[in-house]
Scaffold this motif. Structure first.
Motif, PDB file in Angstrom:
ATOM      1  N   GLY A 183     -14.743 -31.901 -50.096  1.00 49.34           N
ATOM      2  CA  GLY A 183     -15.016 -32.908 -49.083  1.00 49.34           C
ATOM      3  C   GLY A 183     -16.494 -32.977 -48.750  1.00 49.34           C
ATOM      4  O   GLY A 183     -17.056 -34.066 -48.589  1.00 49.34           O
ATOM      5  N   SER A 184     -17.132 -31.794 -48.678  1.00 47.34           N
ATOM      6  CA  SER A 184     -18.560 -31.788 -48.378  1.00 47.34           C
ATOM      7  C   SER A 184     -19.370 -32.415 -49.506  1.00 47.34           C
ATOM      8  O   SER A 184     -20.402 -33.054 -49.261  1.00 47.34           O
ATOM      9  N   LEU A 185     -18.922 -32.252 -50.746  1.00 51.26           N
ATOM     10  CA  LEU A 185     -19.625 -32.867 -51.871  1.00 51.26           C
ATOM     11  C   LEU A 185     -19.551 -34.393 -51.789  1.00 51.26           C
ATOM     12  O   LEU A 185     -20.536 -35.092 -52.047  1.00 51.26           O
ATOM     13  N   ILE A 186     -18.373 -34.899 -51.432  1.00 48.88           N
ATOM     14  CA  ILE A 186     -18.214 -36.352 -51.318  1.00 48.88           C
ATOM     15  C   ILE A 186     -19.053 -36.893 -50.159  1.00 48.88           C
ATOM     16  O   ILE A 186     -19.823 -37.854 -50.314  1.00 48.88           O
ATOM     17  N   GLY A 187     -18.907 -36.277 -48.983  1.00 48.10           N
ATOM     18  CA  GLY A 187     -19.682 -36.733 -47.829  1.00 48.10           C
ATOM     19  C   GLY A 187     -21.168 -36.542 -48.021  1.00 48.10           C
ATOM     20  O   GLY A 187     -21.973 -37.396 -47.636  1.00 48.10           O
ATOM     21  N   GLY A 188     -21.543 -35.410 -48.629  1.00 49.49           N
ATOM     22  CA  GLY A 188     -22.959 -35.163 -48.886  1.00 49.49           C
ATOM     23  C   GLY A 188     -23.558 -36.168 -49.840  1.00 49.49           C
ATOM     24  O   GLY A 188     -24.708 -36.596 -49.672  1.00 49.49           O
ATOM     25  N   ALA A 189     -22.786 -36.557 -50.862  1.00 49.79           N
ATOM     26  CA  ALA A 189     -23.276 -37.552 -51.820  1.00 49.79           C
ATOM     27  C   ALA A 189     -23.528 -38.892 -51.133  1.00 49.79           C
ATOM     28  O   ALA A 189     -24.538 -39.559 -51.397  1.00 49.79           O
ATOM     29  N   VAL A 190     -22.612 -39.269 -50.232  1.00 52.97           N
ATOM     30  CA  VAL A 190     -22.811 -40.510 -49.476  1.00 52.97           C
ATOM     31  C   VAL A 190     -24.061 -40.398 -48.600  1.00 52.97           C
ATOM     32  O   VAL A 190     -24.873 -41.336 -48.513  1.00 52.97           O
ATOM     33  N   GLY A 191     -24.228 -39.237 -47.945  1.00 48.22           N
ATOM     34  CA  GLY A 191     -25.405 -39.041 -47.110  1.00 48.22           C
ATOM     35  C   GLY A 191     -26.698 -39.090 -47.905  1.00 48.22           C
ATOM     36  O   GLY A 191     -27.698 -39.664 -47.456  1.00 48.22           O
ATOM     37  N   ILE A 192     -26.695 -38.487 -49.093  1.00 48.84           N
ATOM     38  CA  ILE A 192     -27.884 -38.528 -49.949  1.00 48.84           C
ATOM     39  C   ILE A 192     -28.189 -39.954 -50.373  1.00 48.84           C
ATOM     40  O   ILE A 192     -29.353 -40.379 -50.395  1.00 48.84           O
ATOM     41  N   TRP A 193     -27.150 -40.700 -50.700  1.00 44.63           N
ATOM     42  CA  TRP A 193     -27.352 -42.106 -51.107  1.00 44.63           C
ATOM     43  C   TRP A 193     -28.000 -42.895 -49.958  1.00 44.63           C
ATOM     44  O   TRP A 193     -28.936 -43.665 -50.189  1.00 44.63           O
ATOM     45  N   ILE A 194     -27.504 -42.675 -48.735  1.00 42.83           N
ATOM     46  CA  ILE A 194     -28.081 -43.367 -47.581  1.00 42.83           C
ATOM     47  C   ILE A 194     -29.536 -42.940 -47.384  1.00 42.83           C
ATOM     48  O   ILE A 194     -30.431 -43.770 -47.174  1.00 42.83           O
ATOM     49  N   GLY A 195     -29.791 -41.637 -47.448  1.00 44.18           N
ATOM     50  CA  GLY A 195     -31.149 -41.144 -47.264  1.00 44.18           C
ATOM     51  C   GLY A 195     -32.105 -41.648 -48.325  1.00 44.18           C
ATOM     52  O   GLY A 195     -33.260 -41.987 -48.025  1.00 44.18           O
ATOM     53  N   CYS A 196     -31.637 -41.716 -49.558  1.00 48.07           N
ATOM     54  CA  CYS A 196     -32.488 -42.224 -50.641  1.00 48.07           C
ATOM     55  C   CYS A 196     -32.763 -43.711 -50.469  1.00 48.07           C
ATOM     56  O   CYS A 196     -33.871 -44.187 -50.742  1.00 48.07           O
ATOM     57  N   ARG A 197     -31.768 -44.459 -50.023  1.00 46.76           N
ATOM     58  CA  ARG A 197     -31.967 -45.888 -49.770  1.00 46.76           C
ATOM     59  C   ARG A 197     -33.032 -46.103 -48.695  1.00 46.76           C
ATOM     60  O   ARG A 197     -33.849 -47.023 -48.800  1.00 46.76           O
ATOM     61  N   MET A 198     -33.040 -45.234 -47.694  1.00 46.93           N
ATOM     62  CA  MET A 198     -33.988 -45.401 -46.603  1.00 46.93           C
ATOM     63  C   MET A 198     -35.391 -44.937 -46.979  1.00 46.93           C
ATOM     64  O   MET A 198     -36.380 -45.491 -46.505  1.00 46.93           O
ATOM     65  N   LEU A 201     -36.541 -43.045 -52.531  1.00 40.21           N
ATOM     66  CA  LEU A 201     -36.397 -42.143 -53.662  1.00 40.21           C
ATOM     67  C   LEU A 201     -35.216 -42.558 -54.535  1.00 40.21           C
ATOM     68  O   LEU A 201     -34.216 -43.078 -54.028  1.00 40.21           O
ATOM     69  N   ARG A 202     -35.347 -42.320 -55.831  1.00 39.22           N
ATOM     70  CA  ARG A 202     -34.204 -42.542 -56.713  1.00 39.22           C
ATOM     71  C   ARG A 202     -33.105 -41.530 -56.371  1.00 39.22           C
ATOM     72  O   ARG A 202     -33.366 -40.340 -56.200  1.00 39.22           O
ATOM     73  N   PHE A 203     -31.882 -42.005 -56.333  1.00 35.52           N
ATOM     74  CA  PHE A 203     -30.738 -41.129 -56.078  1.00 35.52           C
ATOM     75  C   PHE A 203     -30.642 -40.058 -57.154  1.00 35.52           C
ATOM     76  O   PHE A 203     -30.410 -38.877 -56.864  1.00 35.52           O
ATOM     77  N   THR A 204     -30.830 -40.442 -58.408  1.00 34.94           N
ATOM     78  CA  THR A 204     -30.714 -39.479 -59.505  1.00 34.94           C
ATOM     79  C   THR A 204     -31.811 -38.420 -59.435  1.00 34.94           C
ATOM     80  O   THR A 204     -31.576 -37.259 -59.774  1.00 34.94           O
ATOM     81  N   THR A 205     -33.009 -38.816 -59.023  1.00 40.26           N
ATOM     82  CA  THR A 205     -34.094 -37.844 -58.895  1.00 40.26           C
ATOM     83  C   THR A 205     -33.741 -36.778 -57.871  1.00 40.26           C
ATOM     84  O   THR A 205     -33.933 -35.571 -58.109  1.00 40.26           O
ATOM     85  N   LYS A 285     -38.731 -27.713 -67.591  1.00 39.15           N
ATOM     86  CA  LYS A 285     -39.809 -28.686 -67.766  1.00 39.15           C
ATOM     87  C   LYS A 285     -39.533 -29.982 -67.018  1.00 39.15           C
ATOM     88  O   LYS A 285     -40.204 -30.980 -67.230  1.00 39.15           O
ATOM     89  N   ARG A 286     -38.533 -29.962 -66.151  1.00 44.86           N
ATOM     90  CA  ARG A 286     -38.165 -31.144 -65.351  1.00 44.86           C
ATOM     91  C   ARG A 286     -37.840 -32.345 -66.239  1.00 44.86           C
ATOM     92  O   ARG A 286     -38.179 -33.486 -65.914  1.00 44.86           O
ATOM     93  N   ASP A 287     -37.175 -32.113 -67.367  1.00 41.14           N
ATOM     94  CA  ASP A 287     -36.886 -33.219 -68.275  1.00 41.14           C
ATOM     95  C   ASP A 287     -35.390 -33.501 -68.422  1.00 41.14           C
ATOM     96  O   ASP A 287     -34.990 -34.296 -69.270  1.00 41.14           O
ATOM     97  N   VAL A 288     -34.549 -32.852 -67.621  1.00 37.26           N
ATOM     98  CA  VAL A 288     -33.124 -33.204 -67.594  1.00 37.26           C
ATOM     99  C   VAL A 288     -32.944 -34.145 -66.406  1.00 37.26           C
ATOM    100  O   VAL A 288     -32.673 -33.718 -65.280  1.00 37.26           O
ATOM    101  N   GLN A 289     -33.119 -35.436 -66.664  1.00 44.14           N
ATOM    102  CA  GLN A 289     -33.212 -36.429 -65.593  1.00 44.14           C
ATOM    103  C   GLN A 289     -32.084 -37.461 -65.672  1.00 44.14           C
ATOM    104  O   GLN A 289     -31.151 -37.308 -66.434  1.00 44.14           O
ATOM    105  N   TRP A 290     -32.218 -38.496 -64.822  1.00 47.31           N
ATOM    106  CA  TRP A 290     -31.248 -39.589 -64.735  1.00 47.31           C
ATOM    107  C   TRP A 290     -29.846 -39.099 -64.334  1.00 47.31           C
ATOM    108  O   TRP A 290     -28.844 -39.668 -64.749  1.00 47.31           O
ATOM    109  N   GLY A 291     -29.768 -38.041 -63.539  1.00 47.95           N
ATOM    110  CA  GLY A 291     -28.472 -37.555 -63.066  1.00 47.95           C
ATOM    111  C   GLY A 291     -27.771 -36.618 -64.016  1.00 47.95           C
ATOM    112  O   GLY A 291     -26.632 -36.203 -63.750  1.00 47.95           O
ATOM    113  N   ARG A 292     -28.423 -36.251 -65.100  1.00 49.15           N
ATOM    114  CA  ARG A 292     -27.758 -35.388 -66.068  1.00 49.15           C
ATOM    115  C   ARG A 292     -27.658 -33.942 -65.575  1.00 49.15           C
ATOM    116  O   ARG A 292     -26.720 -33.227 -65.940  1.00 49.15           O
ATOM    117  N   LEU A 293     -28.604 -33.500 -64.740  1.00 52.08           N
ATOM    118  CA  LEU A 293     -28.513 -32.127 -64.246  1.00 52.08           C
ATOM    119  C   LEU A 293     -27.379 -31.988 -63.224  1.00 52.08           C
ATOM    120  O   LEU A 293     -26.675 -30.977 -63.217  1.00 52.08           O
TER     121      LEU A 293
END
Length: 396
Positions: A183-198, A201-205, A285-293
């Protein structure tokens, strides 16, 4: 008790004393003479709160200075919010008195949040993002994550809150325990999406920067289960079995008091720490990007949880004879695999920028692409000059 079981107990994991489940803050303050000052007058409570807030602000600001840059605005807001929090605690102590304390489980969760925040801020700074942005986004993630974690727990354990002899209002008593990580993962993901929109920042980053710290935060949370004597596994003869007092309501009826149980909290702590180390190594090397990590996080955590959940003894709703959280673990694995495949095909290059197009701080809107990068993004600040000097290379 047989000699064999006695030998096992000598090597077993003891449960901490019940007194360890709560830090008796009120009693400590009373012992050193501060509680009479707090309860004696409003001025005393305010003075105590201001001192507490100042200490908190110094610690937080010091952490920011270690993990990244700190602006005057950030320092000012940190000081103001810390002072307000300290004063609020002072007035709370006037109400609850010496009986007030903090659950050790809550402190474990708080420690995990702090570690995840600091590590995420450091990793964002390596991508050229001021570490302070993690605070703005973490507020949304933590608040919605806690609310969703409680809701998920209540939904998957309805018999604890609804039905004959139950008070439905206890579903809101989160201080009595009962939260669910999925439940925290689902709610946290929504919160991160809101924070990134504001913030722009890219959500995937952000979620890729968060992934290793999230596993460490969950490891700290599992340590809280040990303090609470809860969520242990089936009986075992292994030498590292967990001791649980026979008076524990969750102790299975009919088993001898010296029975040992699988320390599922310890299994998950080890699994999560190993996973965090693996993700950090893969993304060195910070090269696993676009949400792959974060996809790898979902796969790793889902695999471990699908195993550990099957040996736990605490009651849970069953779907087709399988515990709800096992199904959620399978779902996490599936989502992780899908995200990895889709993002690998859609985005073969590196992220052009950690910012959404046109949302860069102090920058005009520019051309961006979700599929290609003209230059491999500098993966760390230390590599910035070296990467810029290399010939431009178009990605496939």
């Amino acid at each position: 008790m047989t000699s064999q079981s006695g030998a096992a107990l000598l090597q077993s994991i003891p449960s901490p004393s019940p007194e360890w489940q709560q830090l008796a803050i009120g009693q400590w303050l009373e012992a050193i003479g501060l509680m009479p000052l707090i309860q004696g007058s409003v001025l005393g409570a305010v003075v105590f709160g201001l001192i507490l807030g100042a200490v908190i602000a110094v610690v937080v600001i010091a952490g920011w200075l270690v993990s990244g840059s700190l602006t005057r605005k950030d320092a000012g807001w940190t000081l103001l919010m810390s002072l307000l929090f300290g004063v609020a605690v002072g007035f709370l102590l006037r109400i609850v008195g010496p009986t007030w304390g903090i659950q050790t489980y809550a402190l474990c969760i708080l420690a995990g949040i702090v570690v995840a925040t600091l590590l995420t801020g450091y990793r964002l700074r390596q991508r050229g993002v001021d570490a302070g942005y993690v605070i703005d986004i973490a507020v949304w993630a933590v608040l919605l994550g806690i609310a969703a974690a409680r809701l998920f727990h209540v939904v998957t354990h309805p018999d604890d809150y609804f039905g004959p002899g139950r008070d439905p209002m206890t579903a809101f008593y989160i201080w009595e325990g009962g939260i669910a990580i999925f439940g925290s993962l689902i709610g946290g993901a929504v919160g991160i999406w809101i924070g990134c929109r504001m913030s722009g920042l890219r959500f995937t980053t952000f979620v890729d920067a968060l992934a290793p710290g999230l596993l460490l935060a969950q490891a700290f949370g599992r340590l809280g289960n040990w303090f609470n004597h809860e969520l242990f596994g089936q009986p075992t003869d292994l030498p590292w079995g967990l001791e649980i007092e026979a008076t524990n309501p969750a102790f299975p009826v009919g088993l001898p008091p010296e029975t040992l149980f699988h320390p599922t909290f310890a299994y998950e702590i080890v699994w999560n720490v190993l996973g965090a180390a693996l993700l950090l190594w893969l993304d060195r090397k910070r090269d696993v990007q676009w949400g792959r990590l974060i996809a790898l996080y979902l796969i790793w955590y889902g695999l471990g949880r699908s195993v550990f959940e099957t040996i736990r003894l605490d009651p849970s709703e069953l779907i087709l004879g399988i515990r709800t959280n096992v199904w959620m673990a399978f779902l996490a694995i599936a989502i992780g695999v899908i995200v990895w495949i889709v993002q690998t095909r859609r985005h073969p290059g590196l992220e052009p920028s950690p910012w959404v197009p046109g949302r860069e701080p102090g920058a005009d809107e520019g051309v961006d692409s979700d599929r290609y990068t003209d230059l491999p993004e500098s993966r760390t600040q230390d590599d910035a000059e070296a990467t810029a000097a290399e010939p431009a290379a178009a990605t496939r």
